[in-house]
Design a protein around this motif. Sequence first.
Motif, PDB file in Angstrom:
ATOM      1  N   ASP A 196       0.792  -1.234   0.000  1.00 41.87           N
ATOM      2  CA  ASP A 196       0.000   0.000   0.000  1.00 41.87           C
ATOM      3  C   ASP A 196       0.821   1.279   0.000  1.00 41.87           C
ATOM      4  N   HIS A 237       0.374   5.183   1.963  1.00 39.77           N
ATOM      5  CA  HIS A 237      -1.066   5.300   2.249  1.00 39.77           C
ATOM      6  C   HIS A 237      -1.568   4.163   3.131  1.00 39.77           C
ATOM      7  N   ALA A 238      -0.677   3.296   3.553  1.00 43.70           N
ATOM      8  CA  ALA A 238      -1.065   2.169   4.412  1.00 43.70           C
ATOM      9  C   ALA A 238      -1.781   2.678   5.661  1.00 43.70           C
ATOM     10  N   SER A 239      -2.850   2.006   6.035  1.00 46.75           N
ATOM     11  CA  SER A 239      -3.617   2.436   7.201  1.00 46.75           C
ATOM     12  C   SER A 239      -3.086   1.788   8.472  1.00 46.75           C
TER      13      SER A 239
END
Length: 213
Positions: A29, A32-34
């Motif tokens: 991701d 932008h990885a959560s």
Amino acid sequence: MARRAPRYAEAERNDRALLEAAKKVLAVDGAHASVAAIAARAGVGIASLYRRYRTKEELFQHLCALSLGQWIEAAEHGLEHEDPWAGLVHYVTAAVEFSGGALGSLAGTISVTDEMAERFTRSEELMLALVARAHEAGVLRADATAVDVALLIEQLGKSSLVEQFEQQERTDLLDAAVSARQRTLAIALDGLRTGHGPLPGGPPGPDLLTERW
């Protein structure tokens, strides 16, 4: 102190799990990885995570510092080898195996803390010592620089077949993927030895890696 020790050990375990999870999630991701995805992969509760880290940036800063600690440990162990080539091989191999460049996608998206800067400086000093020692021993090709070594580690550690099969839960192919990575790494390391033709282009400067942060 006795009451705090188990909590500290748990926090340390969570840190290790979060770092490994972040590397895998970030590989897919990017920046932008959560936090939720990282926490879920690490098996850590999101509520407890936010009790410890106030923001996503604070979490990522901490994980970067932990990752730099891995680089430092690998370099220190490399310098413990009497054989300069064996020491360099240990360093590169360890860094590839713990996906040393996996947090590179965070470059430019978070502020660099004093702890990150201090650990980076220490890591850089140790790596330069490893490379200088290998050059002095005549085992590392003269035109290979510390930046070349760092770039090699970052490229080899990205989205490997091992990680892809882990994500797919293809345990039947995992051993073969590990073996293939070892072969690729051996080929790359052989390219760092003396006795080869000159490398193309000019040597990359250190700004190539540092300016992105």
